[in-house]
Design an enzyme around this catalytic site. Sequence first.
Site, PDB file in Angstrom:
ATOM      1  N   GLY A 114       1.682   7.259  -4.441  1.00  0.00           N
ATOM      2  CA  GLY A 114       2.848   8.013  -4.871  1.00  0.00           C
ATOM      3  C   GLY A 114       2.659   8.399  -6.321  1.00  0.00           C
ATOM      4  O   GLY A 114       2.436   7.528  -7.168  1.00  0.00           O
ATOM      5  N   CYS A 116       6.710   4.197   3.858  1.00  0.00           N
ATOM      6  CA  CYS A 116       6.442   5.612   3.574  1.00  0.00           C
ATOM      7  C   CYS A 116       7.257   6.530   4.485  1.00  0.00           C
ATOM      8  O   CYS A 116       6.898   7.706   4.675  1.00  0.00           O
ATOM      9  CB  CYS A 116       4.951   5.918   3.693  1.00  0.00           C
ATOM     10  SG  CYS A 116       3.931   4.864   2.646  1.00  0.00           S
TER      11      CYS A 116
END
Length: 233
Positions: A153, A183
Site C-alpha cells: 500500500g 485487502c
Amino acid sequence: MDAVSAACVAEPAVTARAGIARDLGRRPYEPVWRAMQAFTDARGEDTADEVWLVEHEPVFTLGQAGKPEHVLMPGEIPVLHVDRGGQVTYHGPGQLVAYPLLDLKRLKLGVRDYVCRIEQAVIDTLADWNIHAARKDGAPGVYVNGAKIASLGIRVRRGCTFHGLAFNIAGESTPPFARINPCGYAGLQVVALADLGGPSALEAVKPALLAQLGRQLGLAWRADPAPPAALAG
C-alpha cells in the site's frame, strides 16, 4: 492500485545511488506514519532516499478508499484510517514492514514500475529460501500458492513515496487476518515465511530484503542507527 501489478517487468537497476536504511525496531503504527508524512513534506531536491524497517504493535489500517465493513471483528486491536492506497490490512509482531521514502522523479521511476520493483524485491527475497512466489493480476502484493505473504500500500506526494510493504515472517502474525477481509477480499488466505520453512526471525530476513530493494531501486544503503528526526526523543 488494482491494475498496477499486471504485466510487470522489473529488471534490476543498472546504477546505484546512495540511500539510508534505518531499523526502527518495534514501534506503534501512528507515530511512524506521522513521521513518514513529516519526512515527505520536509524533503527537498537533495534529500537522500531512505528506507525504514519496523515491526509494529498490533493495528488494523484502512486505506483511503477502505470500507469499514471489511473489518469484521477488530476486538482489542485498534483500527486506523490512513492515507495510503488499498483496503484493510493488519500490522503486528512477526511482520516485517518496509517503508521506502523515495524521490521517484530522481530515480526515473513511474508508479507502475515502482510497484513492480517492490513486489519483485519480495519475490527475489523469498527465492533465497527456495520459495516460489508470484504476483496476482488485479491484486497488488506477493503470493505463494495463492496465499498472500506480502501486502502493498503506497502513497505518492509531489513525486515522493511513503507507506510501503508488509511481509509476513512469523506464523503468529497471520491469525488476526481472520478478523478482516484482507485487502478487501473475503476468504483470502494469508501465509508467513516461517509457515513455508523459512526463518521466523525478522533479523534473518532484513538483510536479504534490503539487498533486493537496493538492487531493484538502484540504491546502495548506508545503515544509520539514528531514528528519523520526527521520531527522535
